[in-house]
Design an enzyme around this catalytic site. Structure first.
Site, PDB file in Angstrom:
ATOM      1  N   MET A  63       0.835  -1.198   0.000  1.00  8.71           N
ATOM      2  CA  MET A  63       0.000   0.000   0.000  1.00  8.71           C
ATOM      3  C   MET A  63       0.874   1.253   0.000  1.00  8.71           C
ATOM      4  O   MET A  63       0.421   2.345   0.374  1.00  8.71           O
ATOM      5  CB  MET A  63      -0.960  -0.006   1.187  1.00  8.71           C
ATOM      6  CG  MET A  63      -2.011  -1.089   1.093  1.00  8.71           C
ATOM      7  SD  MET A  63      -3.518  -0.755   2.034  1.00  8.71           S
ATOM      8  CE  MET A  63      -2.880  -0.640   3.689  1.00  8.71           C
ATOM      9  N   GLY A  64       2.121   1.101  -0.422  1.00  6.76           N
ATOM     10  CA  GLY A  64       3.011   2.249  -0.483  1.00  6.76           C
ATOM     11  C   GLY A  64       3.606   2.590   0.863  1.00  6.76           C
ATOM     12  O   GLY A  64       3.624   1.772   1.781  1.00  6.76           O
ATOM     13  N   HIS A  67       9.592  -3.365   3.560  1.00  2.99           N
ATOM     14  CA  HIS A  67       9.252  -3.602   2.158  1.00  2.99           C
ATOM     15  C   HIS A  67      10.499  -3.937   1.337  1.00  2.99           C
ATOM     16  O   HIS A  67      10.452  -4.785   0.441  1.00  2.99           O
ATOM     17  CB  HIS A  67       8.567  -2.376   1.561  1.00  2.99           C
ATOM     18  CG  HIS A  67       7.227  -2.066   2.165  1.00  2.99           C
ATOM     19  ND1 HIS A  67       7.034  -1.015   3.032  1.00  2.99           N
ATOM     20  CD2 HIS A  67       6.027  -2.676   2.037  1.00  2.99           C
ATOM     21  CE1 HIS A  67       5.758  -0.976   3.394  1.00  2.99           C
ATOM     22  NE2 HIS A  67       5.124  -1.982   2.808  1.00  2.99           N
ATOM     23  N   GLY A  72       4.534 -10.194   3.949  1.00  8.88           N
ATOM     24  CA  GLY A  72       5.232 -10.174   5.221  1.00  8.88           C
ATOM     25  C   GLY A  72       4.527 -10.984   6.297  1.00  8.88           C
ATOM     26  O   GLY A  72       3.298 -11.008   6.382  1.00  8.88           O
ATOM     27  N   GLN A  73       5.324 -11.615   7.141  1.00 10.34           N
ATOM     28  CA  GLN A  73       4.798 -12.395   8.248  1.00 10.34           C
ATOM     29  C   GLN A  73       4.206 -11.506   9.343  1.00 10.34           C
ATOM     30  O   GLN A  73       3.428 -11.985  10.169  1.00 10.34           O
ATOM     31  CB  GLN A  73       5.919 -13.270   8.820  1.00 10.34           C
ATOM     32  CG  GLN A  73       5.545 -14.113  10.033  1.00 10.34           C
ATOM     33  CD  GLN A  73       4.492 -15.161   9.736  1.00 10.34           C
ATOM     34  OE1 GLN A  73       4.489 -15.723   8.648  1.00 10.34           O
ATOM     35  NE2 GLN A  73       3.615 -15.427  10.696  1.00 10.34           N
ATOM     36  N   ASP A 127       1.890  -9.413   9.074  1.00 10.15           N
ATOM     37  CA  ASP A 127       0.449  -9.575   8.884  1.00 10.15           C
ATOM     38  C   ASP A 127       0.154 -11.066   8.763  1.00 10.15           C
ATOM     39  O   ASP A 127      -0.222 -11.575   7.706  1.00 10.15           O
ATOM     40  CB  ASP A 127      -0.002  -8.832   7.634  1.00 10.15           C
ATOM     41  CG  ASP A 127       0.196  -7.325   7.775  1.00 10.15           C
ATOM     42  OD1 ASP A 127      -0.495  -6.717   8.596  1.00 10.15           O
ATOM     43  OD2 ASP A 127       1.063  -6.775   7.069  1.00 10.15           O
ATOM     44  N   GLN A 173      -3.302 -12.390   7.627  1.00  5.20           N
ATOM     45  CA  GLN A 173      -3.447 -12.087   6.203  1.00  5.20           C
ATOM     46  C   GLN A 173      -2.686 -13.095   5.354  1.00  5.20           C
ATOM     47  O   GLN A 173      -3.213 -13.617   4.364  1.00  5.20           O
ATOM     48  CB  GLN A 173      -2.920 -10.673   5.926  1.00  5.20           C
ATOM     49  CG  GLN A 173      -2.801 -10.325   4.447  1.00  5.20           C
ATOM     50  CD  GLN A 173      -2.268  -8.928   4.242  1.00  5.20           C
ATOM     51  OE1 GLN A 173      -2.986  -7.955   4.431  1.00  5.20           O
ATOM     52  NE2 GLN A 173      -0.999  -8.817   3.873  1.00  5.20           N
ATOM     53  N   SER A 227       4.218   1.054   8.193  1.00  8.38           N
ATOM     54  CA  SER A 227       4.019   2.396   7.652  1.00  8.38           C
ATOM     55  C   SER A 227       3.318   3.293   8.656  1.00  8.38           C
ATOM     56  O   SER A 227       3.458   4.519   8.613  1.00  8.38           O
ATOM     57  CB  SER A 227       3.196   2.315   6.353  1.00  8.38           C
ATOM     58  OG  SER A 227       3.876   1.565   5.378  1.00  8.38           O
TER      59      SER A 227
END
Length: 282
Positions: free
Chosen positions: A30-31, A37, A147-148, A150, A153, A186
């Site tokens: 999501m930037g 990242h 990524g772990q 999340d 997710q 973020s």
């Protein structure tokens, strides 16, 4: 090669053609890209010749009282990160490009999407899985990296890919932490100095839990740290702390065998943070 920016489907097709032959890895974001990242992109490099990064703040995964409007958007800086990391394509669609105005069909996250994080954010995982499936269909990567941090997710994306026979390999990347232990996010930029001190209680609680080996003691140790953090200034506002099966996110008890996952979510000021750590086989 410079980073190619694709804002719509047609540009994405042209960009992929420009890359040429070879395997392709997608890193959905999501930037507001940070070192976490970068670690995803570097891991993607180990799995594919070419890398595509998507930058899209997905409105479907934000609730009506969440931070969609103020979520950090730093597109020019994101492009610099991608260029430095050797990304070939950045797919940066608008919401209108991603979703039809009369959109009717999406992905249901099922029962797993209603527990733990899903219980706190109803509909969140429906929005996540819908956008991830669309990105996988549009980019058609061989590999996708998530990524772990999340963790729920990631588990749900793996389940979706298996259930719907999506031809992609899902790779999970370890959580990256700042030197003080705070998991990179973020949203960390929202935290004041004092709020950041309180936020460190999340990783401290996870470390306390990970030092135990019996599920009930794991939870007790984590809860003790988090309870203390509710008395800080500003206080930690605990949402949940759970010890769960990493595949199903169902709670585990003292009879559990195998790896478990200690997960936590809390608000500090106006910022909601999540974190997790694996608990070694019991």
């Amino acid at each position: 090669m410079d980073v190619i920016v694709a804002g719509d489907r047609a540009d994405l097709v042209k960009a992929k053609d420009t890359l040429g032959a070879g395997t392709l890895a997608l890193v959905p974001t999501m930037g507001a890209l940070h070192e976490g990242h970068r670690s995803l992109i570097r891991l993607a490099r180990e799995h594919a010749k070419h890398i595509a990064v998507s930058v899209f703040v997905n409105p479907l995964q934000f609730g009506p009282s969440e931070d969609f409007s103020r979520y950090p958007r730093t597109f020019e800086a994101d492009l610099e990160v991608c260029a430095e990391e050797g990304v070939g394509v950045v797919f940066a669609p608008s919401a209108d490009e991603m979703y039809l105005p009369d959109r009717q069909v999406g992905v249901s996250s099922g029962a797993m999407g209603t527990i733990v994080e899903g219980a706190s954010r109803p509909g969140h995982f429906d929005g996540v899985l819908t956008v991830v499936l669309k990105l996988l269909n549009l980019v058609q990567p061989d590999v996708a990296v998530f990524g772990q941090k999340d963790a729920q997710q990631l588990a749900m994306i793996r389940r979706m890919v298996a259930d719907l026979d999506v031809p992609v390999s899902i790779v999970g990347a370890p959580t990256v932490r700042e030197p003080d232990g705070l998991a990179l996010s973020s949203r960390n930029r929202y935290l004041s100095t004092r709020e950041r001190t309180t936020a460190l209680s999340l990783s401290q609680a996870l470390a306390a839990g990970a030092a135990e080996t019996v599920p009930s003691r794991v939870l007790a140790a984590a809860k003790a740290v988090l309870k203390g953090a509710t008395r800080l200034d500003p206080p930690l506002l605990l949402d949940y702390v759970e010890l769960v099966d990493p595949l199903t996110f169902q709670p585990v008890d003292d009879a559990h065998q195998g790896e478990a996952l200690l997960v936590v979510a809390a608000k500090v000021g106006n910022t909601r943070l999540i974190d997790n750590t694996p608990i070694l086989p019991m």
